[in-house]
Design a protein around this motif. Structure first.
Motif, PDB file in Angstrom:
ATOM      1  N   PRO A 226       0.829  -1.213   0.000  1.00 54.98           N
ATOM      2  CA  PRO A 226       0.000   0.000   0.000  1.00 54.98           C
ATOM      3  C   PRO A 226       0.857   1.256   0.000  1.00 54.98           C
ATOM      4  O   PRO A 226       1.965   1.266   0.550  1.00 54.98           O
ATOM      5  CB  PRO A 226      -0.778  -0.131   1.306  1.00 54.98           C
ATOM      6  CG  PRO A 226       0.164  -0.866   2.222  1.00 54.98           C
ATOM      7  CD  PRO A 226       0.898  -1.829   1.340  1.00 54.98           C
ATOM      8  N   LEU A 227       0.354   2.287  -0.618  1.00 54.60           N
ATOM      9  CA  LEU A 227       1.035   3.566  -0.703  1.00 54.60           C
ATOM     10  C   LEU A 227       0.095   4.669  -0.209  1.00 54.60           C
ATOM     11  O   LEU A 227      -1.119   4.535  -0.289  1.00 54.60           O
ATOM     12  CB  LEU A 227       1.433   3.872  -2.154  1.00 54.60           C
ATOM     13  CG  LEU A 227       2.441   2.926  -2.803  1.00 54.60           C
ATOM     14  CD1 LEU A 227       2.484   3.164  -4.303  1.00 54.60           C
ATOM     15  CD2 LEU A 227       3.825   3.113  -2.196  1.00 54.60           C
ATOM     16  N   PRO A 228       0.657   5.768   0.300  1.00 57.30           N
ATOM     17  CA  PRO A 228      -0.188   6.920   0.611  1.00 57.30           C
ATOM     18  C   PRO A 228      -0.745   7.501  -0.682  1.00 57.30           C
ATOM     19  O   PRO A 228      -0.167   7.331  -1.755  1.00 57.30           O
ATOM     20  CB  PRO A 228       0.784   7.891   1.287  1.00 57.30           C
ATOM     21  CG  PRO A 228       2.120   7.531   0.731  1.00 57.30           C
ATOM     22  CD  PRO A 228       2.079   6.032   0.548  1.00 57.30           C
ATOM     23  N   ALA A 229      -1.858   8.190  -0.582  1.00 52.87           N
ATOM     24  CA  ALA A 229      -2.600   8.612  -1.772  1.00 52.87           C
ATOM     25  C   ALA A 229      -2.042   9.883  -2.398  1.00 52.87           C
ATOM     26  O   ALA A 229      -2.739  10.891  -2.525  1.00 52.87           O
ATOM     27  CB  ALA A 229      -4.073   8.788  -1.427  1.00 52.87           C
ATOM     28  N   TYR A 230      -0.804   9.841  -2.832  1.00 52.81           N
ATOM     29  CA  TYR A 230      -0.192  11.009  -3.461  1.00 52.81           C
ATOM     30  C   TYR A 230      -0.974  11.485  -4.681  1.00 52.81           C
ATOM     31  O   TYR A 230      -1.055  12.691  -4.950  1.00 52.81           O
ATOM     32  CB  TYR A 230       1.236  10.676  -3.912  1.00 52.81           C
ATOM     33  CG  TYR A 230       2.287  10.842  -2.858  1.00 52.81           C
ATOM     34  CD1 TYR A 230       2.723  12.099  -2.449  1.00 52.81           C
ATOM     35  CD2 TYR A 230       2.862   9.730  -2.258  1.00 52.81           C
ATOM     36  CE1 TYR A 230       3.700  12.252  -1.490  1.00 52.81           C
ATOM     37  CE2 TYR A 230       3.853   9.868  -1.287  1.00 52.81           C
ATOM     38  CZ  TYR A 230       4.269  11.132  -0.904  1.00 52.81           C
ATOM     39  OH  TYR A 230       5.232  11.265   0.055  1.00 52.81           O
ATOM     40  N   ASN A 231      -1.507  10.559  -5.451  1.00 52.54           N
ATOM     41  CA  ASN A 231      -2.148  10.918  -6.715  1.00 52.54           C
ATOM     42  C   ASN A 231      -3.639  11.210  -6.594  1.00 52.54           C
ATOM     43  O   ASN A 231      -4.308  11.426  -7.613  1.00 52.54           O
ATOM     44  CB  ASN A 231      -1.936   9.783  -7.728  1.00 52.54           C
ATOM     45  CG  ASN A 231      -0.501   9.685  -8.180  1.00 52.54           C
ATOM     46  OD1 ASN A 231      -0.024  10.507  -8.953  1.00 52.54           O
ATOM     47  ND2 ASN A 231       0.211   8.675  -7.676  1.00 52.54           N
ATOM     48  N   PHE A 232      -4.145  11.243  -5.360  1.00 55.44           N
ATOM     49  CA  PHE A 232      -5.583  11.438  -5.168  1.00 55.44           C
ATOM     50  C   PHE A 232      -5.855  12.477  -4.079  1.00 55.44           C
ATOM     51  O   PHE A 232      -6.776  12.318  -3.283  1.00 55.44           O
ATOM     52  CB  PHE A 232      -6.240  10.106  -4.819  1.00 55.44           C
ATOM     53  CG  PHE A 232      -6.030   9.047  -5.856  1.00 55.44           C
ATOM     54  CD1 PHE A 232      -6.827   9.003  -6.992  1.00 55.44           C
ATOM     55  CD2 PHE A 232      -5.010   8.122  -5.717  1.00 55.44           C
ATOM     56  CE1 PHE A 232      -6.625   8.031  -7.965  1.00 55.44           C
ATOM     57  CE2 PHE A 232      -4.798   7.142  -6.676  1.00 55.44           C
ATOM     58  CZ  PHE A 232      -5.612   7.102  -7.802  1.00 55.44           C
ATOM     59  N   LEU A 233      -5.059  13.528  -4.055  1.00 56.14           N
ATOM     60  CA  LEU A 233      -5.202  14.544  -3.014  1.00 56.14           C
ATOM     61  C   LEU A 233      -6.076  15.706  -3.440  1.00 56.14           C
ATOM     62  O   LEU A 233      -6.153  16.718  -2.748  1.00 56.14           O
ATOM     63  CB  LEU A 233      -3.830  15.062  -2.585  1.00 56.14           C
ATOM     64  CG  LEU A 233      -2.948  14.042  -1.854  1.00 56.14           C
ATOM     65  CD1 LEU A 233      -1.624  14.679  -1.467  1.00 56.14           C
ATOM     66  CD2 LEU A 233      -3.646  13.481  -0.627  1.00 56.14           C
ATOM     67  N   THR A 234      -6.736  15.595  -4.569  1.00 57.01           N
ATOM     68  CA  THR A 234      -7.697  16.613  -4.983  1.00 57.01           C
ATOM     69  C   THR A 234      -9.027  15.926  -5.232  1.00 57.01           C
ATOM     70  O   THR A 234      -9.091  14.748  -5.575  1.00 57.01           O
ATOM     71  CB  THR A 234      -7.253  17.347  -6.262  1.00 57.01           C
ATOM     72  OG1 THR A 234      -7.042  16.387  -7.303  1.00 57.01           O
ATOM     73  CG2 THR A 234      -5.975  18.118  -6.018  1.00 57.01           C
ATOM     74  N   GLU A 235     -10.105  16.671  -5.053  1.00 55.14           N
ATOM     75  CA  GLU A 235     -11.422  16.134  -5.336  1.00 55.14           C
ATOM     76  C   GLU A 235     -11.567  15.950  -6.849  1.00 55.14           C
ATOM     77  O   GLU A 235     -10.901  16.611  -7.637  1.00 55.14           O
ATOM     78  CB  GLU A 235     -12.513  17.101  -4.843  1.00 55.14           C
ATOM     79  CG  GLU A 235     -12.495  17.314  -3.342  1.00 55.14           C
ATOM     80  CD  GLU A 235     -12.956  16.077  -2.588  1.00 55.14           C
ATOM     81  OE1 GLU A 235     -13.505  15.164  -3.223  1.00 55.14           O
ATOM     82  OE2 GLU A 235     -12.756  16.037  -1.360  1.00 55.14           O
ATOM     83  N   PRO A 236     -12.432  15.043  -7.298  1.00 51.55           N
ATOM     84  CA  PRO A 236     -12.680  14.905  -8.732  1.00 51.55           C
ATOM     85  C   PRO A 236     -13.023  16.247  -9.372  1.00 51.55           C
ATOM     86  O   PRO A 236     -13.776  17.041  -8.818  1.00 51.55           O
ATOM     87  CB  PRO A 236     -13.868  13.937  -8.791  1.00 51.55           C
ATOM     88  CG  PRO A 236     -13.756  13.146  -7.529  1.00 51.55           C
ATOM     89  CD  PRO A 236     -13.237  14.120  -6.492  1.00 51.55           C
TER      90      PRO A 236
END
Length: 247
Positions: A226-236
């Motif tokens: 598992p990785l921290p959510a670097y690529n999902f830190l903005t809302e859609p």
């Protein structure tokens, strides 16, 4: 949050006099395995003593965040982010961004990032492209150089399209359980790289599904999680942030 301040810094090594802390990520104050933290109300920054960061420290930074995310949501910071003291961490990050940080922690609760890497055998991929688009090696004979270059560019574009379509098929089971997914920066034209945001319970089934793809002739498959959510830190549909902290 993108304006530099004298006491909190991004990756720059300039003017580090007085710096005392390396910042790793934001968690909830009651995170069970956060280690050394600076706490402000219900938020906490995971920190360590500052020293000139090395390549090994970058690996350790990511490994630390990967372990933390197993026990609760983490908002990761860019490697090498520093602060002069605990007061600046509280005032300039935790307090200043508290509503956004709480929102991110709530949205990422129970979720982790997974990276999938597929590598297709180039000869096999080219054969598939030629079969699908009726492009043959013989068609290049007798053509002038500029025409052959254009044909090569067309084949390269078709190869990328084929790779993405084939990857959609191969990764469909992972996409079906993912909350979100994004394409990662491309390697070469035969390599597909994707990041998935998954419920933590889906990581091992997804890992098994991805690594099993390596048994298919002409395909190499790897998974990192598992990785921290670097690529999902903005809302859609939200504009990507330019913050020096990474979110």
């Amino acid at each position: 949050m993108s304006t530099a301040s004298p006491s909190l810094r991004g990756n720059s090594t300039d003017d580090l006099k007085g710096t005392s802390l390396l910042l790793h990520g934001v968690v909830r104050a009651d995170h069970p395995s956060a280690g050394r933290v600076v706490t402000w109300q219900d938020l906490a920054m995971v920190v360590s003593d500052w020293h000139q960061p090395t390549r090994e420290d970058a690996v350790a930074h990511l490994e630390m965040l990967g372990k933390l995310v197993v026990d609760g949501p983490v908002v990761p910071l860019r490697f090498g982010t520093t602060a002069t003291d605990e007061e600046s961490v509280c005032a300039e990050v935790l307090a200043a961004s508290a509503p956004r940080l709480r929102g991110l922690l709530d949205r990422l609760d129970g979720l982790v990032e997974l990276h999938a890497y597929l590598k297709f055998d180039e000869d096999e991929a080219l054969r598939m492209v030629f079969d699908e688009h009726t492009v043959t090696w013989q068609e290049t004979g007798g053509l002038d150089l500029s025409t052959r270059i254009r044909l090569g560019e067309k084949v390269a574009q078709q190869l990328v399209t084929w790779r993405r379509t084939r990857s959609d098929e191969l990764l469909a089971a992972v996409s079906a359980v993912a909350v979100d997914e994004v394409a990662l920066p491309e390697g070469d034209h035969t390599e597909e790289r994707r990041a998935f945001l998954l419920p933590h319970k889906e990581v091992e089934p997804a890992r098994a599904a991805i690594t099993a793809l390596a048994s298919i002739a002409g395909i190499g498959a790897e998974c990192v999680a598992p990785l921290p959510a670097y690529n999902f830190l903005t809302e859609p549909k939200e504009t990507s942030s330019d913050s020096r902290w990474g979110w």
